[in-house]
Design a protein around this motif. Sequence first.
Motif, short mmCIF file in Angstrom:
data_model
loop_
_atom_site.label_atom_id
_atom_site.label_comp_id
_atom_site.label_asym_id
_atom_site.label_seq_id
_atom_site.Cartn_x
_atom_site.Cartn_y
_atom_site.Cartn_z
N THR A 149 26.44 0.31 26.68
CA THR A 149 27.14 -0.95 27.01
C THR A 149 27.19 -1.91 25.83
O THR A 149 27.95 -2.87 25.86
N THR A 150 26.40 -1.64 24.80
CA THR A 150 26.31 -2.58 23.67
C THR A 150 27.06 -2.12 22.43
O THR A 150 27.23 -2.89 21.49
N PHE A 151 27.51 -0.87 22.42
CA PHE A 151 28.10 -0.33 21.18
C PHE A 151 29.33 -1.09 20.73
O PHE A 151 29.49 -1.42 19.56
N LEU A 152 30.24 -1.38 21.66
CA LEU A 152 31.51 -2.01 21.30
C LEU A 152 31.45 -3.54 21.28
O LEU A 152 32.50 -4.19 21.17
N THR A 153 30.26 -4.11 21.37
CA THR A 153 30.15 -5.56 21.26
C THR A 153 30.39 -5.98 19.81
O THR A 153 30.13 -5.22 18.87
N SER A 154 30.89 -7.19 19.62
CA SER A 154 31.22 -7.65 18.27
C SER A 154 29.98 -7.69 17.39
O SER A 154 30.03 -7.35 16.20
N GLY A 155 28.85 -8.11 17.96
CA GLY A 155 27.62 -8.18 17.17
C GLY A 155 27.20 -6.82 16.64
O GLY A 155 26.80 -6.69 15.48
N ASN A 156 27.30 -5.78 17.48
CA ASN A 156 26.89 -4.45 17.04
C ASN A 156 27.87 -3.88 16.01
O ASN A 156 27.47 -3.25 15.04
N LEU A 157 29.18 -4.09 16.23
CA LEU A 157 30.17 -3.57 15.29
C LEU A 157 30.02 -4.23 13.91
O LEU A 157 30.18 -3.57 12.88
N LEU A 158 29.72 -5.53 13.90
CA LEU A 158 29.48 -6.20 12.62
C LEU A 158 28.22 -5.66 11.96
O LEU A 158 28.16 -5.54 10.72
N ASN A 159 27.24 -5.32 12.76
CA ASN A 159 26.02 -4.73 12.22
C ASN A 159 26.31 -3.36 11.61
O ASN A 159 25.74 -2.99 10.57
N VAL A 160 27.20 -2.60 12.25
CA VAL A 160 27.56 -1.28 11.73
C VAL A 160 28.21 -1.40 10.35
O VAL A 160 27.85 -0.68 9.41
N PHE B 44 32.33 -12.72 9.02
CA PHE B 44 32.32 -11.33 8.56
C PHE B 44 31.24 -11.15 7.51
O PHE B 44 31.12 -11.97 6.59
N PRO B 45 30.44 -10.09 7.58
CA PRO B 45 29.33 -9.91 6.65
C PRO B 45 29.78 -9.82 5.19
O PRO B 45 30.75 -9.11 4.88
#
Length: 334
Positions: free
Chosen positions: A42-53, A173-174
Amino acid sequence: MATYTERQAGSRLADFIGDHAQVLSIALFFALCLLFFGAMTTTFLTSGNLLNVVRQAAPILIVAVAMTLVITTAGIDLSVGSMVALINALAAIVMASGLDWTLTLPLMLVAGALIGGIQGWFIAYQGIPAFIVTLAGLSILRGFALYLTEGYSIPIRDAAGFFWLGRGEVLGFPVPALIAILIAVLGFVVMLRTQYGRQVIAVGSNMEAARRVGMPAKRVLASVYVVSGVASAVAGMLIAARLGSGSSNAAQGFELQVIAAVVLGGTSLMGGKASMLGTVLGTMTIAVIGNGLILMHISPFFTQIVTGTIILVAIWMNTRLFDRPWRFGRRKPA
């Protein structure tokens, strides 16, 4: 008497698919990975996780861009992980001794270029296989990092500007991802729009033929390892800036991820064929798989199994599937 017929051409769509099969295949695989992990967690497609990726993928992408040049010349650089660790540790030691981070950055870039240049000299001018030279570099550079740090992490203090490079954001954005994107765009332009990029491909296709037509083949071959050294230095400093310390244990298995990203993206290990867009997609695929497996609570060590399998399958596809001419649909007169 032999009868000659006019060459027939397939449809434009079929020709496009045949010419870009590798990039299209990795793009499809990347999309399937996104859908799979998005459905499983449930957390993979969250914006926070995608930015972490994308933040975590940035050092891999930076070195993968340089590795694309290296592999295009039919070479390999197994030392990039050890070089990242050495620069990572050196940057921390130098800043801990009192040198300002604004002076440390160019100093580390020069160190990376020098290390890469030494390896390139042995490969291009002494004729030692790249595998042997960089395998030795893998051991030597990691050994130097261990010797300098004695196995301990070196903390970095009072370097807010330096930490911003690894932890900061621009419009959400990182910063490391922005740096990686800029380097990827630069690599794309170099390969497609510059004489140097054409020389790299020519050297990888046939170094002796490139030399005979007047290209500085040995200099071009040596230069790609200089580029690899500089890229490794950038990656090492970004990791140090994100973690706030330098360690000889940094970037363990890093070279495996970088090589996997490049070959998965369609760059041929036999040389003479490269895809920067494929390298970007390959890097993001590797990063997504690693992140998704962790979110699914699967052992992080399993990622190494997946990465190695990806390398094997990618090489098999390069040599058995994508190196043959493909034609689809009805043929029509040219």
